[in-house]
Design a protein around this motif. Structure first.
Motif, PDB file in Angstrom:
ATOM      1  N   ASP A 108       0.494  -4.973  -5.879  1.00 53.83           N
ATOM      2  CA  ASP A 108       0.148  -3.553  -5.913  1.00 53.83           C
ATOM      3  C   ASP A 108      -0.703  -3.184  -7.123  1.00 53.83           C
ATOM      4  OD1 ASP A 108       1.776  -3.265  -3.648  1.00 53.83           O
ATOM      5  OD2 ASP A 108       3.565  -2.902  -4.866  1.00 53.83           O
ATOM      6  N   HIS A 148       7.445  -0.418   1.632  1.00 53.83           N
ATOM      7  CA  HIS A 148       6.652  -1.342   0.829  1.00 53.83           C
ATOM      8  C   HIS A 148       6.884  -2.808   1.200  1.00 53.83           C
ATOM      9  CE1 HIS A 148       5.340   1.822  -1.963  1.00 53.83           C
ATOM     10  NE2 HIS A 148       6.565   2.311  -1.837  1.00 53.83           N
ATOM     11  N   GLY A 151       4.826  -1.119 -10.767  1.00 51.03           N
ATOM     12  CA  GLY A 151       5.068   0.214 -10.229  1.00 51.03           C
ATOM     13  C   GLY A 151       4.924   1.347 -11.222  1.00 51.03           C
ATOM     14  N   PRO A 182      -5.642  -3.297  -6.731  1.00 48.25           N
ATOM     15  CA  PRO A 182      -6.127  -2.982  -5.387  1.00 48.25           C
ATOM     16  C   PRO A 182      -7.210  -3.963  -4.946  1.00 48.25           C
ATOM     17  CG  PRO A 182      -6.067  -1.020  -6.788  1.00 48.25           C
ATOM     18  CD  PRO A 182      -5.852  -2.195  -7.684  1.00 48.25           C
ATOM     19  N   VAL A 217       7.492  -0.243  -5.356  1.00 52.67           N
ATOM     20  CA  VAL A 217       6.806  -1.529  -5.440  1.00 52.67           C
ATOM     21  C   VAL A 217       7.237  -2.390  -4.254  1.00 52.67           C
ATOM     22  CG1 VAL A 217       6.723  -1.435  -7.966  1.00 52.67           C
ATOM     23  CG2 VAL A 217       8.570  -2.698  -6.832  1.00 52.67           C
ATOM     24  N   SER A 218       6.514  -3.489  -4.047  1.00 54.98           N
ATOM     25  CA  SER A 218       6.853  -4.414  -2.959  1.00 54.98           C
ATOM     26  C   SER A 218       7.544  -5.670  -3.474  1.00 54.98           C
ATOM     27  CB  SER A 218       5.572  -4.811  -2.212  1.00 54.98           C
ATOM     28  OG  SER A 218       4.651  -5.444  -3.087  1.00 54.98           O
TER      29      SER A 218
END
Length: 465
Positions: A88, A396, A197, A91, A368-369
């Motif tokens: 994240d 996410h 994040g 980009p 966040v992922s």
């Protein structure tokens, strides 16, 4: 820790092409590197293109350096070279701009390390199944660098580890070449401080601690990072830099354990721990708020304190305080499940195996992922093992990838907030979740993050824990 591998790599007779150069070192190699750094003509190599290495590579590229990113995963390398970011913090659009400008390229050909003037190691430092440091990635990376080490290179370890790793593990491996640290090449440690994040911090705005193997190495590392990061904090040794990072994470782990224990105590008393912390936080001195949760996640806080506890045994010291904090934090998923089970039985007359359950949030922290060490994985796996027909929702994390500890969860997909459930368990409080809708989907909502109350969603069927 892979000490056998380390001993094998340090066996007598191991050499590298760089060794022939050590007998006649050039006295001006540090000055030459300084000049290349100042002119932004130095080639930067970043080993490990994950949550630490990739943002650092992007920051170096934005600062005017040409960066080569190294990773052992060819799928990741191909994706990055095609402009597809997997984290994240970077980009894909920004990654593509760096590619187009010739400021970044990824590769799995580690022979190209010889072309780099600065090499930064950003590889994982996990724990073994016996909760001991697993330095295999650091050891193999250092050995790989040694295979092409040349005069004048600066090597920096960023991976979090115990004090002494850079000097006792990385340095001997690099010196198997015959090149000498501080004269022929330069070695430093600078701990990563990424906060996935967090929008208020970035790689370039978080102060960077730097310690070198000698004044020259420390000065070169300081100069390099000063061209990328806004503020550099130079310390006097490798060990101080290593210890600073471990201390930061132990501080957080211990304080989170404290509020987790307070949560259990206050819950038994009928006192809302969240309200208690909010009240205490109004004190303008002597108090810093930490918040309870369902357990610790991420690559740092659940792991790094145990690097120090392991190393301390070498000095005959038992780290009782740190280990107790680890035990408390590790017990929280079990506490959450016990509370969920109790509320299901008390309110609905259901056992876990008969309840349709939805887990909200699989990532280890909000927005966040990143699922590394996430307590949600342990909670979901336990629910399924106990026969509970549990699903999860996470905007996410659309699908669970393969993980070391919970391989059976691989491939399970996030479900939309459409069906009704017997109970909903909020583990991670992503902002993208529709909590108003969520509250209407089940007669019981167990909230481990205070997510509902923070949105003024208060009802009898919502339980904070």
């Amino acid at each position: 820790m892979t000490l056998d591998l380390l001993h094998d790599l340090l066996r007598p007779g191991r050499s590298s092409a760089g060794g022939a150069l050590a007998a006649n070192p050039q006295p001006d190699v540090a000055a030459q590197l300084t000049a290349r750094l100042q002119a932004r003509t130095a080639q930067i190599g970043i080993i490990g293109l994950g949550y630490v290495g990739l943002p650092l590579a992007a920051a170096c590229g934005r600062s005017g350096f040409a960066v080569t990113g190294f990773d052992i995963d060819p799928v990741k390398v191909d994706g990055l070279n095609a402009g597809r970011s997997h984290i994240d913090a970077l980009p894909s659009s920004e990654l593509q701009r760096l590619l187009d400008a010739g400021r970044f390229a990824a590769t799995d050909d580690f022979r190209r390390l010889r072309d780099c003037d600065v090499i930064v190691i950003c590889v994982p430092t996990p724990l073994s199944h016996h909760r001991e440091p697993d330095l295999r990635y650091v050891v193999t990376t250092a050995a790989t660098i040694a295979d092409s080490l040349r005069l004048g290179q600066l090597v920096v370890l960023e991976s979090t580890t115990y004090p002494g790793t850079t000097e006792e593990v990385v340095k001997p491996l690099l010196q198997t070449t015959g090149l000498i640290s501080g004269a022929d090449f330069f070695l430093a440690f600078s701990p990563e401080r990424e906060d996935p994040g967090a929008t208020q911090f970035s790689t370039t705005t978080i102060p960077k601690v730097v310690g070198g193997d000698g004044d020259v190495a420390g000065g070169l590392a300081e100069h390099f990072y000063s061209l990328v990061v806004e503020r550099i904090v130079r310390v006097n040794s490798l060990k101080i830099a290593e210890a600073s990072k471990v201390t930061e994470n132990i501080f957080r782990a211990v304080n989170i354990a404290l509020v987790n224990e307070l949560k259990i105590i206050y819950d038994a008393m009928g006192v809302d721990v969240w309200d208690v912390i909010d009240a205490a936080a109004t004190k303008p001195f002597g108090f810093m708020p930490f918040y309870p949760g369902p357990g610790l996640g991420g690559h740092c806080i659940p792991i790094d304190p145990f690097y120090l506890t392991w190393k301390s045994k070498e000095f005959g010291i038992n780290t009782k305080f740190i280990e107790l904090a680890g035990e408390i934090n590790a017990s929280m998923p079990g506490y959450v499940l016990a509370r969920l089970e109790r509320e299901l039985d008390r309110r609905l007359g259901l056992s876990l195996s008969r309840a349709r359950l939805l887990v909200i949030g699989l990532a280890y922290k909000k927005n966040v992922s990143d699922i590394r060490e996430s307590p949600a994985l342990a909670i979901l796996a336990t629910l399924l093992q106990r026969g509970c027909p549990a699903a999860y929702h996470d905007p996410h994390v659309p699908e669970i990838p393969r993980t070391r500890e919970h391989a059976t969860l691989e491939g399970q997909k996030s479900v939309p907030l459409e069906e009704r459930y017997d109970a909903i368990l909020i583990v991670t409080d992503h902002d993208a979740v529709d909590y108003t809708r969520l509250a209407a989907l089940a007669p019981l909502v167990v909230d481990t993050r205070n997510a509902m109350a923070r949105r003024h969603l208060i009802a009898d069927h919502i339980v904070k824990t």
